[in-house]
Design a protein around this motif. Structure first.
Motif, PDB file in Angstrom:
ATOM      1  N   ALA A  82      69.700  32.697  43.953  1.00 22.52           N
ATOM      2  CA  ALA A  82      70.578  31.959  43.055  1.00 22.52           C
ATOM      3  C   ALA A  82      72.034  32.116  43.447  1.00 22.52           C
ATOM      4  CB  ALA A  82      70.367  32.434  41.613  1.00 22.52           C
ATOM      5  N   ALA A  83      72.437  33.322  43.845  1.00 22.18           N
ATOM      6  CA  ALA A  83      73.824  33.553  44.275  1.00 22.18           C
ATOM      7  C   ALA A  83      74.149  32.754  45.524  1.00 22.18           C
ATOM      8  CB  ALA A  83      74.043  35.045  44.511  1.00 22.18           C
ATOM      9  N   ILE A  84      73.212  32.687  46.461  1.00 21.61           N
ATOM     10  CA  ILE A  84      73.437  31.906  47.690  1.00 21.61           C
ATOM     11  C   ILE A  84      73.615  30.427  47.353  1.00 21.61           C
ATOM     12  CG2 ILE A  84      72.349  31.133  49.828  1.00 21.61           C
ATOM     13  CD1 ILE A  84      71.073  33.897  50.034  1.00 21.61           C
ATOM     14  N   VAL A  85      72.790  29.923  46.436  1.00 15.45           N
ATOM     15  CA  VAL A  85      72.909  28.513  46.042  1.00 15.45           C
ATOM     16  C   VAL A  85      74.264  28.248  45.404  1.00 15.45           C
ATOM     17  CG1 VAL A  85      72.008  26.766  44.455  1.00 15.45           C
ATOM     18  CG2 VAL A  85      70.434  28.157  45.794  1.00 15.45           C
ATOM     19  N   LEU A  86      74.708  29.126  44.527  1.00 15.47           N
ATOM     20  CA  LEU A  86      75.966  28.911  43.818  1.00 15.47           C
ATOM     21  C   LEU A  86      77.174  29.026  44.738  1.00 15.47           C
ATOM     22  CD1 LEU A  86      75.254  30.858  40.500  1.00 15.47           C
ATOM     23  CD2 LEU A  86      75.378  28.387  40.807  1.00 15.47           C
ATOM     24  N   VAL A  87      77.096  29.904  45.746  1.00 13.46           N
ATOM     25  CA  VAL A  87      78.247  30.132  46.630  1.00 13.46           C
ATOM     26  C   VAL A  87      78.254  29.162  47.805  1.00 13.46           C
ATOM     27  CG1 VAL A  87      79.361  31.801  48.159  1.00 13.46           C
ATOM     28  CG2 VAL A  87      78.423  32.547  45.971  1.00 13.46           C
ATOM     29  N   ARG A  88      77.075  28.894  48.388  1.00 14.96           N
ATOM     30  CA  ARG A  88      77.022  28.146  49.644  1.00 14.96           C
ATOM     31  C   ARG A  88      76.765  26.649  49.470  1.00 14.96           C
ATOM     32  NH1 ARG A  88      76.221  31.767  53.865  1.00 14.96           N
ATOM     33  NH2 ARG A  88      77.470  33.614  53.364  1.00 14.96           N
TER      34      ARG A  88
END
Length: 273
Positions: A82-88
Motif C-alpha cells: 500500500a505504501a508503494i502504491v501511494l508513493v510511487r
C-alpha cells in the motif's frame, strides 16, 4: 537557551514515577510468598512455578504469539504494498478513497473496528477462531505499517533503482535486491510495531475470537475481574522482561549498524583521498 529548572526536574521525576512505580510494584509482588497480592509474605519464586503449570495461561500465550507473528507478517506485506502504491503511483482514480480506507483504522475507535469485523464474519458465515483474529489484527495494524514504510519511501533515492534497471535488472529484481534491502529497517520497525499492537490488543480480539482462540490479554482480563492473583503478576513480569530484552537487543543492533556505517564512510573517504 532555556535553563533546566527545578520545576522541570520535578515534573519529569513525577511523570516517570507515575509511569514506572506501578510497574515496579507489579514486578516486586510477582515474587511475593503470600497468595494475597496486597499482603507481603516474603520473597519467593513459587508463582512462576505455578504459572508453568497453568495450562490456561500457557495456551493463551501460545495463541497470542501465533496470532501476533502471522498477523504482523500479513500487515507488513500489505502495508508495504500500500505504501508503494501511494508513493510511487502518483495520482490515479480512487487514490483518495484508497488512502482513506488504508488509514481509517488509525482514527477509528477499536470498538467500532471490532464490531465491524464481527458483523463481516457473521455476514459471510465465517466461523470465528484463530484465523478471524489474525484477519482482524492484520487489518487493524496494516495502516501503522503503511505509515512507517511510506515515510521511508518518501526519502528514498530513486536514482539507485534507475541505475539497477539500467544495468539490466527487472523491476522485480530491482525491488527485491535494491529497494527492499534499503528500506529493510523501516519494514522491520513496521513488523515490530504490528507485533506489539497484536500482542497488546484486547478489544478487537474480543469481537473476532471464537472457541479455542483466547488470547493472553483476554485471559488476563477475565481473571482480573475475579481478582488479581500472583500468577498474573508473574506473567506480566515475564512480558515486561521480554519487551525490555527486545528493546536492548534492538538498541544494540542499531548502535552496531551505525558504527559499521561510520567505518564504511571513513574507509570511502580515505580511499578517495
Amino acid at each position: 537557551m532555556k535553563r533546566f529548572t527545578w520545576f522541570n526536574a520535578t515534573s519529569i521525576a513525577l511523570g516517570f514515577a507515575f509511569l514506572y512505580i506501578p510497574i515496579l510494584l507489579l514486578v516486586i509482588y510477582s515474587f511475593n510468598e503470600s497468595k494475597l497480592v496486597t499482603v507481603w509474605g516474603g520473597w519467593s519464586t513459587k508463582w512462576y512455578g505455578e504459572l508453568l503449570q497453568n495450562e490456561g495461561i500457557l495456551n493463551a500465550a501460545w495463541v497470542t504469539l501465533r496470532v501476533a507473528v502471522v498477523s504482523s507478517t500479513l500487515a507488513v506485506i500489505l502495508g508495504t504494498l500500500a505504501a508503494i502504491v501511494l508513493v510511487r503511483m502518483g495520482r490515479f482514480p480512487g487514490r483518495t478513497l484508497f488512502s482513506g480506507l488504508i488509514f481509517a483504522p488509525l482514527v477509528m475507535p477499536e470498538v467500532i473496528t471490532g464490531l465491524s469485523m464481527l458483523l463481516l464474519f457473521v455476514a459471510i458465515g465465517l466461523d470465528r477462531g484463530f484465523w478471524t483474529v489474525v484477519i482482524a489484527h492484520a487489518t487493524f495494524s496494516m495502516c501503522f505499517a503503511a505509515v512507517v514504510v511510506q515515510a521511508r519511501l518518501y526519502d528514498f533515492d530513486k536514482s539507485v533503482e534507475e541505475a539497477a534497471m539500467d544495468l539490466g535488472a527487472t523491476p522485480v529484481q530491482t525491488f527485491l535486491q535494491v529497494t527492499l534491502p534499503i528500506i529493510a529497517p523501516s519494514v522491520i520497525s513496521a513488523w515490530l510495531l504490528a507485533f506489539t499492537l497484536s500482542l497488546d490488543d484486547l478489544v478487537i480480539a474480543s469481537f473476532a475470537t471464537g472457541p479455542g482462540a483466547t488470547t493472553l490479554p483476554m485471559k488476563i482480563y477475565s481473571q482480573v475481574r475475579l481478582g488479581v492473583t500472583p500468577e498474573i503478576n508473574a506473567v506480566s513480569t515475564i512480558m515486561i522482561g521480554l519487551v525490555t530484552l527486545g528493546v536492548l537487543v534492538a538498541s544494540y543492533s542499531t548502535k552496531r549498524a551505525s558504527q559499521r556505517q561510520e567505518r564504511e564512510l571513513k574507509a570511502v573517504d580515505a580511499g578517495a583521498k
